[in-house]
Scaffold this motif. Sequence first.
Motif, PDB file in Angstrom:
ATOM      1  N   PRO B 130      -4.629   4.845  -8.686  1.00 36.89           N
ATOM      2  CA  PRO B 130      -4.311   4.045  -7.492  1.00 36.89           C
ATOM      3  C   PRO B 130      -2.930   3.387  -7.586  1.00 36.89           C
ATOM      4  CG  PRO B 130      -5.875   2.871  -8.892  1.00 36.89           C
ATOM      5  CD  PRO B 130      -5.675   4.218  -9.514  1.00 36.89           C
ATOM      6  N   ILE B 131      -2.302   3.468  -8.750  1.00 31.82           N
ATOM      7  CA  ILE B 131      -0.954   2.881  -8.891  1.00 31.82           C
ATOM      8  C   ILE B 131       0.010   3.981  -9.342  1.00 31.82           C
ATOM      9  CG2 ILE B 131      -1.831   0.570  -9.455  1.00 31.82           C
ATOM     10  CD1 ILE B 131      -1.050   1.195 -12.417  1.00 31.82           C
ATOM     11  N   SER B 132       1.301   3.671  -9.205  1.00 33.28           N
ATOM     12  CA  SER B 132       2.310   4.667  -9.590  1.00 33.28           C
ATOM     13  C   SER B 132       2.986   4.252 -10.893  1.00 33.28           C
ATOM     14  CB  SER B 132       3.365   4.770  -8.487  1.00 33.28           C
ATOM     15  OG  SER B 132       4.104   3.557  -8.461  1.00 33.28           O
ATOM     16  N   TYR B 133       3.765   5.165 -11.413  1.00 33.22           N
ATOM     17  CA  TYR B 133       4.532   4.875 -12.636  1.00 33.22           C
ATOM     18  C   TYR B 133       5.452   3.674 -12.423  1.00 33.22           C
ATOM     19  CZ  TYR B 133       7.875   5.423 -16.458  1.00 33.22           C
ATOM     20  OH  TYR B 133       8.675   5.199 -17.557  1.00 33.22           O
ATOM     21  N   ASP B 134       6.007   3.574 -11.225  1.00 29.11           N
ATOM     22  CA  ASP B 134       6.950   2.478 -10.967  1.00 29.11           C
ATOM     23  C   ASP B 134       6.293   1.111 -11.173  1.00 29.11           C
ATOM     24  OD1 ASP B 134       8.792   4.343 -10.388  1.00 29.11           O
ATOM     25  OD2 ASP B 134       8.647   4.165  -8.202  1.00 29.11           O
ATOM     26  N   GLU B 135       5.003   1.021 -10.851  1.00 31.21           N
ATOM     27  CA  GLU B 135       4.314  -0.260 -11.049  1.00 31.21           C
ATOM     28  C   GLU B 135       4.060  -0.534 -12.533  1.00 31.21           C
ATOM     29  OE1 GLU B 135       1.026  -0.881  -7.917  1.00 31.21           O
ATOM     30  OE2 GLU B 135       1.790   1.148  -7.565  1.00 31.21           O
ATOM     31  N   LEU B 509     -13.590  -0.421 -11.345  1.00 33.74           N
ATOM     32  CA  LEU B 509     -12.572  -1.474 -11.337  1.00 33.74           C
ATOM     33  C   LEU B 509     -11.604  -1.268 -10.177  1.00 33.74           C
ATOM     34  CD1 LEU B 509     -11.666  -1.192 -15.142  1.00 33.74           C
ATOM     35  CD2 LEU B 509     -13.340  -2.757 -14.115  1.00 33.74           C
ATOM     36  N   ASN B 510     -10.987  -2.352  -9.716  1.00 37.06           N
ATOM     37  CA  ASN B 510      -9.934  -2.189  -8.715  1.00 37.06           C
ATOM     38  C   ASN B 510      -8.612  -1.908  -9.408  1.00 37.06           C
ATOM     39  OD1 ASN B 510      -8.787  -4.597  -9.553  1.00 37.06           O
ATOM     40  ND2 ASN B 510      -9.628  -5.815  -7.860  1.00 37.06           N
ATOM     41  N   ARG B 511      -7.541  -1.867  -8.659  1.00 32.16           N
ATOM     42  CA  ARG B 511      -6.254  -1.474  -9.246  1.00 32.16           C
ATOM     43  C   ARG B 511      -5.754  -2.458 -10.298  1.00 32.16           C
ATOM     44  NH1 ARG B 511      -1.749  -0.575  -5.608  1.00 32.16           N
ATOM     45  NH2 ARG B 511      -3.166   0.752  -4.426  1.00 32.16           N
TER      46      ARG B 511
END
Lengths: 166, 561
Positions: B130-135, B509-511
């Motif tokens: 749900p998240i990207s590498y940038d995060e 779990l959420n993000r």
Amino acid sequence: MKRRNFLLLGSMLGMTHYLHAKPSSSFERSFKKVEATLRAVQEHMFPQGSKIPSAQSMHTIQFLFDTVSHETYDKDIRKFVIEGAEELQRREKGKFLSMNTQEKEEALRTYEKTRYGSNWLSRIMTLTMEGLFSDPIYGSNKKEAGWKALNAYGGVPRPRTKYIAL
Amino acid sequence: MKQYDVVVIGSGASGGAVAHTLTKAGYKVAVVEKGRLIKREEFTKDELAYCRRDIVTPNLFEEYHVIEEKVDGKWEGTPTYDSGWSFWNGNVVGGSSNFMSGMLHRMHPDDFRLKSKYGAIKGANVVDWPISYDEMEPYYLKAEELVGISGKYEKHPYEPPRSTADFTQPPTQENAVVKLLDKSCAELNIKSLVTPRSVLSQNKGHRKACYYSNFCGSYGCSSGAKGSSREALLMPALASGNLTLLSNTYVKSLHTSKKEAVDYAVVVDVLTGKEKQLYADLFVVAAQAHESARLLLNSASEFHPNGLANSSGELGKNLIFSAGGSGQGELHADKLKEIRFEELMQTGLFVNRSILDWYFIDHWWDGTFKGGSVEFMFEHQNIISRARKNSEENGQLVWGKALGEKLTERFTKQKSIRFEIFNDWLPNDNCFVSLDKTHKDKYGMPVGRLRVEAHPQDLKVGKYIAEKCEKVLEEMGAQNIYSSVSSSPPQNLIAGGCRFGDDPKTSVLNRYCQAHDVPNLFVADASFMPTGGSVPYTWTIYANAFRVADHIVKVLKEKQI
């Protein structure tokens, strides 16, 4: 001082004789009955005149006893070490100790052909090598003879107590 | 009632990262660790103690797992006290991060979107993160600087982008064998890269630079150079005055007296057997993937009948390991090229080489698929294990004078170079952890039952890369080269079981790794990973736990719970 620390210190300070005067545990009694056989097997595997130190000169039988009798050692393997030696004595009708080198070789190679015997001999090999190549604090790598033979040395810091102070 | 702001369960990489962040932010934190504290000055290079006895892991007769494997088409469970196949990885303060070799990589941006990149794979439950590498990138950097990862950035098409030009610490010193390795790779048109390593090459605060002991992996570090959670995070957290370290404390379960919140942890003092309750506003589970899922399953209540935070039914599912394998070859004194034998035999220095060329495969003949990474190293220098490995031939023990000849030849005339392959362990329906219905540990809690089947693609990828690695060893002039790629899971590289995602129906779990069902519960370890990338997990575990911890600070500040 905890009993175990006392024992470990005792062995380092040369108090083994005194400790042996203590009443035998049941394990110690069983061990005594097969000690000569175990010693002979170790000496056959690690003879004098080899490029690595001999079982006899490094007193690997003491290491084996100290190790398997330690309370943290796997209780099933402890039993197996004794029973495998009893089985060898039985197979050879109590004559293993009086055999010459060639006869011992034949007896052990025949024993090795059985799955049980092969496992047991592997275990004795492991328990002997652990003595020869572990830190000298454990007693059977005297003056680092095992390490010197392989030109391979344990790292620093070296242990100051056996199995770290438990 | 409340004793702490936050209780963190587990003191390894993720628990340490959370504790560090929260204590620095001024929160009162308790870190609960089942094992004891071994301080830096207590660690030694005792092979017998650390590598051949259960000194830093529980006795398998007292605490164990049941491992299910398919035998003749049927699932058979074997308790690990029977097999001796321990799934514990360093149960002391700092966890298994104390004992890692520390060869680390960031995951690639495409690892965060594997399904989008390659599409669905039959029999595998691949999903995008749900998240990207940038995060994640700022937290990879935070881990690099705080935990202390040394290295040297080199441009490579599959090297993940970074926000700083290079590592703050140069690489650790290298054995001359890298000259031979680099040259051999170049001959084969392969790019060898310097391995980022969580071992300090220079002093950093209270930690001293590596002293090249020759016994790094499997051992605790005596200079503090290794980036263990204990050295890098818990020590500074303790210095803040906000951390209470509860070692020798086992967590049995998390208690809920209403649906939306955990109110206390039920813990046992492992030395006295005394049970007590730890109250806090927020709980963070960081017990290593298979144990974290087990703890939540063991925390079932009337409000959470199928296990805590398991309304999705996904708890324990999609457990993953690192697929791949290893291989090695012998460099013999009489056939050595490029370097002198004395240089090769110099002890302590690292090999520090990785290959990322096969991270993504896009080849006219071989096809297009996700590959993996490779690390090179010397065979582990443990003396007893090396001697023992070389005391068998043709199914028989070697003994007598022949053994002396064999061992001295092996130890003094050659040295083995080794490679390890890391590729994705595809999540699938036959790899999960549940509770065993009959087996219990010495505290009376059901043990984890792990079914551990690998997807056939994992083996295919591992073998593909192993063939290429063998060619590198051939080019180096190595003898007796072999490799082994199997579907057997490496028990020290484990993740998944509490997937994170945006949909509460399909993830635990959420993000932010906060339980969808229970807002004051977070899982900070590798459990969140839906896919594992093709690198060792540790850097990502550290990075993600720092990210989660920042969110927890926000939650606590804004009193969202």
